[in-house]
Design a protein around this motif. Structure first.
Motif, short mmCIF file in Angstrom:
data_model
loop_
_atom_site.label_atom_id
_atom_site.label_comp_id
_atom_site.label_asym_id
_atom_site.label_seq_id
_atom_site.Cartn_x
_atom_site.Cartn_y
_atom_site.Cartn_z
N ALA A 288 0.68 -1.26 0.04
CA ALA A 288 -0.02 0.16 -0.16
C ALA A 288 0.80 1.40 0.04
O ALA A 288 0.49 2.43 -0.38
N SER A 289 1.96 1.38 0.62
CA SER A 289 2.98 2.31 0.51
C SER A 289 3.55 2.39 -0.77
O SER A 289 4.64 3.39 -0.81
N GLY A 290 3.52 1.46 -1.83
CA GLY A 290 4.23 1.64 -3.02
C GLY A 290 5.28 1.02 -3.34
O GLY A 290 6.01 0.98 -4.19
N GLY A 296 11.58 -4.59 -2.46
CA GLY A 296 11.22 -3.38 -1.95
C GLY A 296 10.34 -3.87 -0.76
O GLY A 296 10.37 -3.06 0.19
N ILE A 297 9.44 -4.90 -0.75
CA ILE A 297 8.55 -5.07 0.32
C ILE A 297 9.44 -5.69 1.44
O ILE A 297 9.30 -5.29 2.84
N TYR A 335 4.23 -6.56 -7.39
CA TYR A 335 2.72 -6.97 -6.70
C TYR A 335 1.82 -5.85 -6.38
O TYR A 335 2.35 -4.66 -6.15
N ARG A 336 0.51 -6.01 -6.45
CA ARG A 336 -0.46 -5.13 -6.20
C ARG A 336 -1.68 -5.78 -5.31
O ARG A 336 -1.88 -6.99 -5.44
N SER A 337 -2.15 -4.78 -4.75
CA SER A 337 -3.14 -5.68 -3.61
C SER A 337 -4.58 -5.48 -4.51
O SER A 337 -4.92 -4.62 -5.35
N GLY A 378 -4.60 7.20 -6.68
CA GLY A 378 -3.68 7.52 -7.60
C GLY A 378 -3.33 5.93 -8.42
O GLY A 378 -3.70 5.75 -9.45
N PRO A 379 -2.81 5.06 -7.58
CA PRO A 379 -2.59 3.89 -8.01
C PRO A 379 -3.57 3.09 -8.48
O PRO A 379 -3.90 2.29 -9.43
#
Length: 501
Positions: A288-290, A296-297, A335-337, A378-379
């Motif tokens: 969620a933080s990008g 990165g996660i 990865y995306r939610s 935005g995302p």
């Protein structure tokens, strides 16, 4: 006389007449779901003697039970909704529900095991449908149940004596997925594998009766396409306008007295494969933080990349996140939610939990609104633009897309990277360079200018040097705020009106 499940608690089973109605049109009270209804009708009416088992899955609150209830009411059969209970309790409730077929009310069959229960079930319901809802609860209490169903469906099994259609339904996606995987007993037995997904963004706007596309994006970025969130969770409270949106957020999703307030946390605890939720919340918060890459996660939550492999896999199996390959760099996954409400919780609510628990939703929202626009809307808008592109008509990009994804283009000369939000690729053709149908940039709250087009043009030239076919690439700007008149002709402009057309 039988009580319709539409007005009865979910914990009861019931049977309706096995004489099917002549018409198989979707009932008027079932919103959208035309594809799902058609699939269920084909399964229920198939003349093939081999059609016996169907699997229906999907995350909670998507209307699976509502849909299957309508099917049983249409075609007749037996409906049983399992709950989280012991094997003995489940058998007792099952026997009580099944006894209703012969006595109409009261009484029960007493079963000592599921072999007896299934044998009696298929004997008493030789035609029509059998729907077992929330099947993972039963298989958790009785792990041998899938094997017993396999035995019943075998050529010499007792289920083969009639024309019964068995539908197993469940919300625990990891469990439902494993029913037909690998060496599972039911692998190769199912004639239907239906996943009931959230409503798409256009259908969601119609369901919420929102005409303003800007308001539709804002609401969808929080509740997504889950039907239950409008009716059961906010009791039909719909924002009247964009101006009412802030007040709506404060009185619904940020209100501890409204069920939607804690729903994001419950979504994790309801997944049977998730035990310690802390690491899962950490991973979801990082996304969620990008932080879209595995590395990165891991860096965001202070873990090694190898430590988060299992949580990522479980979240993928639960369809709470999705892994998408970078459009231009094979082997690099992003990865995306998949659940907007979880993104909203991780980006907004989790950080303001103390204020929210003290009953100060307006203050929490005032402190988080900028974060909401940048990390949530935005995302989310970019994802909607990719969805629009994927299902665009042939004339939009001169042919139907093969794949749509986001991607990063390295610019060695300027020592920068160009983010392409909407890359539309043609179907791959062996022996030919990959053709790029379109390159697009998406901005939710910025008026797009010729400068955005110049960046896309630079990305196109760099990709051409790398061997991509960009001769017919359409440059596209997607904006929720509008377009400056300096954008040259030939660039496709997609605003909110086009997105929802």
């Amino acid at each position: 006389m039988y009580t319709s499940k539409l007005h009865a608690p979910k914990v009861y089973g019931y049977i309706v007449s096995s004489i099917a109605k002549p018409a198989a049109a979707k009932p008027s009270h079932v919103f959208d779901r035309d594809r799902e209804w058609a699939s269920l009708i084909r399964f229920a009416t198939s003349p093939s003697p081999d059609v016996r088992l169907g699997i229906v899955s999907g995350r909670r609150r998507q209307g699976k039970t509502y849909l299957l209830d309508a099917l049983v009411q249409e075609f007749g059969g037996f409906f049983f909704a399992a709950t989280d209970e012991t094997d003995t309790e489940a058998l007792a409730r099952f026997g009580e529900a099944l006894a209703a077929q012969t006595s109409g009310a009261g009484g029960r069959f007493t079963f000592t095991n599921w072999h007896e229960a299934l044998a009696r079930l298929f004997a008493l319901v030789p035609e029509g449908l059998i729907v077992i809802d929330e099947f993972p609860y039963l298989s958790k209490a009785s792990p041998s149940l899938p094997s017993l169903i396999q035995h019943a469906l075998d050529p010499r099994g007792y289920a083969r004596q009639g024309k019964t259609r068995l539908l197993l339904c469940g919300s625990a996606l990891g469990v439902m997925g494993r029913l037909l995987a690998g060496n599972a007993p039911l692998r190769g037995r199912a004639s239907l594998e239906l996943v009931v997904k959230p409503l798409d963004y256009r259908a969601s706007a119609r369901f919420w009766d929102i005409k303003d596309p800007r308001l539709a994006v804002l609401v969808h970025s929080i509740v997504g396409g889950t039907p239950a969130y409008r009716r059961e969770f906010v009791a039909g409270d719909v924002p009247e306008s964009v101006e009412d949106f802030d007040a709506w957020v404060a009185r619904t999703v940020l209100n501890p007295e409204v069920p939607l307030y804690r729903e994001a946390r419950y979504l994790l605890t309801e997944e049977t494969d998730i035990r310690d939720t802390a690491i899962y919340h950490a991973v979801l918060g990082a996304i969620a933080s990008g932080n879209a890459t595995r590395g990165g996660i891991a860096n965001h939550i202070g873990r090694k990349s190898t430590d988060i492999g299992h949580p990522l896999s479980v979240l993928e199996d639960s369809q709470l996140i999705a892994r998408e390959e970078d459009a231009f760099r094979k082997g690099r996954s992003l990865y995306r939610s998949c659940e907007p409400l979880i993104v909203f919780y991780e980006a907004v609510m989790r950080r303001e939990w103390t204020r929210l628990e003290r009953g100060r939703p307006e203050a929490a929202w005032s402190n988080s609104r900028a974060t909401f626009l940048s990390q949530v809307v935005g995302p989310h808008f970019e994802a909607l633009c990719r969805e629009w592109a994927m299902f665009a008509e042939e004339e939009v990009f001169r042919e139907l897309p093969g794949r749509v994804a986001a991607g990063v283009v390295a610019d060695p000369h300027n020592r920068t990277q160009i983010q392409v939000d909407v890359a539309v690729l043609a179907q791959e053709e062996p022996g030919r360079p990959q053709r790029i149908l379109s390159l697009g940039e998406a901005k939710w709250d910025k008026v797009m200018t010729a400068g955005h087009v110049d960046r896309l043009r630079r990305a196109r030239d760099l990709l051409s040097v790398k061997g991509y076919d960009t001769r017919d690439t359409v440059l596209a700007c997607y904006s929720g705020a509008g377009f400056h008149d300096d954008i040259p002709e030939g660039v496709r402009l997609v605003g909110l009106k086009e997105l929802y057309a």
